[in-house]
Enzyme design. Structure first.
Site, PDB file in Angstrom:
ATOM      1  N   THR B  74       0.843  -1.205   0.000  1.00 54.55           N
ATOM      2  CA  THR B  74       0.000   0.000   0.000  1.00 54.55           C
ATOM      3  C   THR B  74       0.874   1.250   0.000  1.00 54.55           C
ATOM      4  O   THR B  74       0.639   2.186  -0.767  1.00 54.55           O
ATOM      5  CB  THR B  74      -0.960  -0.024   1.209  1.00 54.55           C
ATOM      6  OG1 THR B  74      -1.916  -1.073   1.001  1.00 54.55           O
ATOM      7  CG2 THR B  74      -1.682   1.291   1.377  1.00 54.55           C
ATOM      8  N   ASN B 149      -6.293  -9.780  -7.775  1.00 53.18           N
ATOM      9  CA  ASN B 149      -6.292 -10.555  -6.529  1.00 53.18           C
ATOM     10  C   ASN B 149      -7.571 -11.352  -6.295  1.00 53.18           C
ATOM     11  O   ASN B 149      -7.606 -12.204  -5.423  1.00 53.18           O
ATOM     12  CB  ASN B 149      -5.962  -9.669  -5.317  1.00 53.18           C
ATOM     13  CG  ASN B 149      -7.020  -8.625  -5.044  1.00 53.18           C
ATOM     14  OD1 ASN B 149      -8.060  -8.587  -5.711  1.00 53.18           O
ATOM     15  ND2 ASN B 149      -6.761  -7.768  -4.081  1.00 53.18           N
ATOM     16  N   GLN B 188       0.340  -9.551  -6.161  1.00 53.04           N
ATOM     17  CA  GLN B 188      -0.364 -10.826  -6.235  1.00 53.04           C
ATOM     18  C   GLN B 188       0.266 -11.817  -7.213  1.00 53.04           C
ATOM     19  O   GLN B 188      -0.205 -12.928  -7.340  1.00 53.04           O
ATOM     20  CB  GLN B 188      -1.832 -10.572  -6.602  1.00 53.04           C
ATOM     21  CG  GLN B 188      -2.819 -11.603  -6.124  1.00 53.04           C
ATOM     22  CD  GLN B 188      -2.869 -11.766  -4.616  1.00 53.04           C
ATOM     23  OE1 GLN B 188      -2.413 -12.785  -4.097  1.00 53.04           O
ATOM     24  NE2 GLN B 188      -3.395 -10.787  -3.910  1.00 53.04           N
ATOM     25  N   ALA B 209       6.032  -8.404   0.694  1.00 49.90           N
ATOM     26  CA  ALA B 209       6.588  -9.584   1.357  1.00 49.90           C
ATOM     27  C   ALA B 209       5.510 -10.479   1.955  1.00 49.90           C
ATOM     28  O   ALA B 209       5.621 -11.704   1.958  1.00 49.90           O
ATOM     29  CB  ALA B 209       7.553  -9.150   2.466  1.00 49.90           C
ATOM     30  N   THR B 246      13.788   4.556  10.978  1.00 49.04           N
ATOM     31  CA  THR B 246      14.844   3.565  11.183  1.00 49.04           C
ATOM     32  C   THR B 246      14.524   2.318  10.365  1.00 49.04           C
ATOM     33  O   THR B 246      13.403   1.821  10.390  1.00 49.04           O
ATOM     34  CB  THR B 246      14.958   3.209  12.679  1.00 49.04           C
ATOM     35  OG1 THR B 246      15.281   4.393  13.401  1.00 49.04           O
ATOM     36  CG2 THR B 246      16.045   2.169  12.914  1.00 49.04           C
ATOM     37  N   CYS B 334      -9.797  -6.921   2.999  1.00 46.24           N
ATOM     38  CA  CYS B 334      -9.328  -5.688   3.630  1.00 46.24           C
ATOM     39  C   CYS B 334     -10.516  -4.908   4.115  1.00 46.24           C
ATOM     40  O   CYS B 334     -11.669  -5.184   3.754  1.00 46.24           O
ATOM     41  CB  CYS B 334      -8.376  -4.874   2.761  1.00 46.24           C
ATOM     42  SG  CYS B 334      -9.010  -4.299   1.223  1.00 46.24           S
TER      43      CYS B 334
END
Lengths: 392, 392
Positions: B74, B149, B188, B209, B246, B334
């Site tokens: 996203t 998807n 996807q 990932a 970081t 989602c």
């Protein structure tokens, strides 16, 4: 981590607490489901995520509904500053007040708006009166870090909050609807000082998992319900549409465990670290009477020691100590600070040459009485040898 | 995950591969250092992070310098769309072309600009000619997902890339400096179809990932050097100042391992999944000749089966199957899709009532010949019993 390493840079990064790792593990393997999937095992993952949110809220004394789980403090801070944006996303004429010693993400966010950077005392304290003076009719946000990441100085957030409230009341009574909020970046304070939102009196609070023995790139923004925020990324509508993206359930669960432990163990750990830090400080200032300890004497994170050695090149000390397996920092560790002098030390008026001789020694979970004593000796030896080399 | 669960929702989430977990572990414990810290152990962490970037680049056939590591697809997609912003961050009059069946994050990003949503065929394929027709003088971005998807339909990205290149050449020859880029969301597709940037011919590529047995909330955006992007969050200046915060070193290392494995094992795994998927499809369409299989017959992810049962309420089937420990989805998982009909099925012109009877069965690492056969039987039994209940 090899036994022999002595780590004195807890303000830069912390190792994951084994209890945090254990809490996260199931959500990476057997409970990996998408929390938005409909079947019961996914619903239980959703519940674990919401329980993590509740635990995070409880740790800071807030309500779960007011917590936005983010990918770290930088994102939280950027999100907090969206309260300055117009609803259509266009730039507003809103004014923001922050301090000259904030983290790069706060400074960058402030500089995108009309802003005032208030200075600090030589001990790194913000004077609440300066915040008060800086308030303009268009001021809509005050952002002050709870504890400075270089000096460890803790700010009088509560007093600043009272000023913000008084101005809010004044505006209300004057029929002025311009909102005014106080955001506090508590990335560097959790686990060592009080981060309860009621005690602090703030409207928004940023916390960071990676600084408290939790996973990296996980954070939160707590915002009281009156604060209107705008999404930085758009998509699936997660986190009340303020932070889209499949939820990092393992990360949130780990963060909740880390923050809960940080708050629960805070008093004990703060006392423990202060004893170690004071011992280290005593040792080094006795060995080097010319050394300058910065930060506020009383209002300072108990694990924090910022110390400057006149004439020394601190970077050389870092490398000398690294050979002895003692890891120390010179300042904030991020890409923006490469090869530049610290804006924090500049703000407290430190002579640039003295600034170059500064070490930031930050204690934490990995610090013990034994390894802190050894560190004090090795740091002393390194600085002595450096002075000797320079005298040759 | 309990042995008895049969998971058929790999498109929603994937369990972390034990090899990925093993690769990440050291960076959470002994190698937890901030990659921007100066001492040697932190430099080795920095090197591991940059090696992860190099591995990610290698996996897609790109250069490490062109990879931005993000907190998920996203964010990558939102970042890709910043190529439409003016350098001062103000909204531009740039036009973007995307398709009606994209992920919510693409649609939301497109809708912030002048945009055209091109339709798709009943099999869910984008017609490149429609992209060509939609190009305007102000068009600066085309964004097409590699594989849908819900349907699993794979798009003709290469052909679309040729159209984009031809327009670029035309503009160049006409002395028109308006840039035009092609972004592809490959969230996807990785692990089941080719994601090599040269083969696809794209200018930007998003990978995730969490969909390929890696950690959640880790992603990448690859962008060729001509693409000018703008940071969504500001701060410490990490990731070439495009993505401050970081670095999530463990996450990046895990992602690199996951993507490398996905690419290495792709052909073997694609063949394996296709055999299983085809068996499942044969079984269900024999049992239910009225069932409608959607998605392109040939250009479809090998592990993907979208199947609709007329008259059935798919959500009831999800719960019936959940009792038998078979986990299936009905569509994209989602927050945006809660209680709404699928915009993808609407775009392919599926009758809304048939859409309500749709299951998305997605196979992956957890699928075996044995558990797929059992799943086929249990899904059939559930649908038969549901038809019988309705007939009573």
């Amino acid at each position: 981590m090899p036994q022999q390493i002595i780590y004195l840079d807890h303000a830069a990064a912390t190792p994951m607490d084994p209890r945090v790792r254990a809490a996260m593990a199931p959500f990476e393997t057997e409970l990996f489901f998408n929390p938005s999937s409909p079947y019961a095992p996914a619903v239980s993952v959703r519940n674990a995520y919401e329980q993590a949110r509740a635990d995070l809220a409880h740790a800071i004394g807030g309500k779960p509904a007011d917590i936005i789980i983010t990918a770290g403090a930088t994102e939280s801070i950027n999100l907090a500053f969206t309260c300055l944006d117009n609803p259509d996303g266009s730039a507003s004429d809103a004014h923001v007040i922050t301090t000259a010693i904030e983290h790069a993400s706060v400074l960058a966010s402030a500089k995108a708006h009309d802003h005032t950077l208030v200075g600090v005392t030589p001990t790194g304290r913000v004077l609440p009166a300066e915040i008060e003076t800086a308030i303009k009719p268009t001021t809509r946000l005050v952002s002050v870090g709870l504890a400075n990441n270089e000096l460890g100085t803790i700010q009088p957030i509560r007093t600043i909050a009272e000023i913000v409230r008084a101005e809010r009341l004044r505006r209300l009574q004057a029929g002025d609807a311009t909102p005014l909020f106080l955001h506090c970046d508590a990335s560097q304070g959790a686990g060592q000082t009080n981060i309860n939102i009621s005690s602090l009196g703030v409207d928004m609070l940023t916390c960071n998992a990676g600084k408290i023995y939790g996973p990296k790139q996980v954070g939160l923004l707590w915002a009281q319900p009156d604060v209107v925020l705008h999404a930085l990324v758009h998509g699936g509508g997660q986190e009340r549409n303020l932070r889209s993206g499949t939820e990092n359930v393992a990360g949130a669960v780990g963060f909740a465990r880390a923050l809960t432990l940080a708050v629960e163990d805070r008093k004990f750990e703060a006392e423990r670290l202060q004893v170690l830090r004071d011992g280290l400080q005593r040792y080094l200032t006795r060995e080097f009477p010319q050394a300058v300890v910065s930060g506020h004497k009383k209002h300072r994170l108990p694990g924090h020691l910022h110390i400057s050695f006149p004439g020394i090149d601190a970077e050389r000390i870092v490398f000398l100590l690294e050979e002895k397996n003692v890891l120390v920092g010179t300042g904030a560790a991020c890409a923006a600070n490469k090869d530049t002098r610290s804006h924090v030390l500049e703000a407290i008026g430190m002579d640039p040459q003295l600034a170059d001789g500064s070490l930031r020694l930050t204690l934490g979970h990995l610090s013990t009485r034994e390894n802190t004593v050894v560190a004090a000796q090795l740091i002393s030896a390194a600085i002595h040898s450096e002075y000797e080399r320079m005298a040759r």
